[in-house]
Write an enzyme that holds these catalytic residues in place. Structure first.
Site, PDB file in Angstrom:
ATOM      1  N   ASP A   1       0.826  -1.200   0.000  1.00 51.96           N
ATOM      2  CA  ASP A   1       0.000   0.000   0.000  1.00 51.96           C
ATOM      3  C   ASP A   1       0.861   1.252   0.000  1.00 51.96           C
ATOM      4  OD1 ASP A   1       0.886  -0.297   2.729  1.00 51.96           O
ATOM      5  OD2 ASP A   1      -0.960  -1.359   3.169  1.00 51.96           O
TER       6      ASP A   1
ATOM      7  N   GLU B   1      -9.949  -1.954   5.312  1.00 58.47           N
ATOM      8  CA  GLU B   1     -10.617  -1.716   6.582  1.00 58.47           C
ATOM      9  C   GLU B   1     -11.851  -2.613   6.725  1.00 58.47           C
ATOM     10  OE1 GLU B   1      -9.211  -0.055   8.772  1.00 58.47           O
ATOM     11  OE2 GLU B   1      -8.505   1.925   8.168  1.00 58.47           O
TER      12      GLU B   1
END
Length: 260
Positions: free
Chosen positions: A67, A143
């Site tokens: 990421d 998430e």
């Protein structure tokens, strides 16, 4: 899924470094998946030590990071490319050109994400992917609520994740709100997944990921669907696992030749 609980940081780092070293000896053009954060840092330190004494080379390896933050100025010290270069890549013989990270400066984010997916495929896929786990169960920056089939895309960080990451910044207000992250579906395509977690603060997330239902509520639970997952924990992170005695017994009786 194999769950390994070891008390000493040096043991955990050596175990994972052994797997990476063996991979590189067997295929010098191996593709590594790199993670940032505190969990993989001891592994990187051990790999740097081995590189310095000639036990392993990364010269023909390729690496992809999980990421990258959006919105940080180019070259910001907490950008994940800079972190990886500072803690690992810049200390071994893995050239900067062979380190791939999502483009946090992209103007066309959708295209940048598609290009990252294509680059992983063109490299032959990730052989071994290092992973951490967030205190809320997030994997990479997927998430809670993330699709279990998701691909590389932009995600909004939760306040909890931003608070957890504030320790790396001068002020909590400096933590970006958005990131580019490999999706859960992308991560599952790596051939070997190795997740590390330490500390009591990760114990509930680890319990849900390893022994809970597979659910978007705990993105890391998607690891249960992969055929080759190694979870490496310290006793504190393993403290809420119901089957911890079984995991310890399996590890104690495992044939030495089998590896992880």
């Amino acid at each position: 899924m194999e769950v390994i609980v070891l008390g000493a940081e040096s043991e955990r780092a050596a175990l994972v470094a052994d797997a990476i070293t063996d991979l590189l000896w067997g295929a010098t053009d191996a593709v590594l998946g790199l993670a940032t954060g505190s969990s993989p840092s001891p592994v990187y330190a051990e790999l740097v030590r081995r590189h310095d004494v000639g036990q392993v080379s990364f010269a023909r390896a390729t690496a992809f990071s999980l990421d990258e933050y959006l919105g940080l100025p180019p070259g910001h010290p907490e950008g994940y490319r800079q972190v990886l270069e500072r803690e690992f890549v810049g200390l071994v013989d893995l050239s900067a050109e062979r380190l791939h990270t999502p483009d946090g400066q992209a103007t066309d984010i959708v295209e940048a994400c598609a290009a990252y997916e294509a680059a992983i495929v063109a490299a032959g896929g990730v052989d071994l992917q290092l992973l951490g786990i967030g205190s809320d169960g997030h994997l990479a920056f997927n998430e809670p609520g993330s699709s279990l089939a998701s691909r590389t895309r932009v995600k909004t960080l939760t306040p909890r994740t931003r608070a957890d990451n504030a320790r790396f910044f001068d002020s909590p207000d400096e933590v970006p709100h958005h990131v580019l992250t490999q999706g859960l579906g992308t991560i599952l395509q790596a051939r070997h997944l190795v997740m590390l977690a330490t500390g009591a603060g990760k114990a509930e997330a680890v319990r849900q990921a390893v022994e809970g239902p597979v659910s978007a509520r705990c993105p890391a639970s998607v690891l249960q669907l992969h055929p080759h997952v190694t979870v490496v924990l310290d006793p504190a992170a393993a403290s809420r696992l119901e089957l911890v005695d079984y995991y310890l017994a399996v590890w104690a009786d495992k044939p030495a030749w089998q590896g992880i």
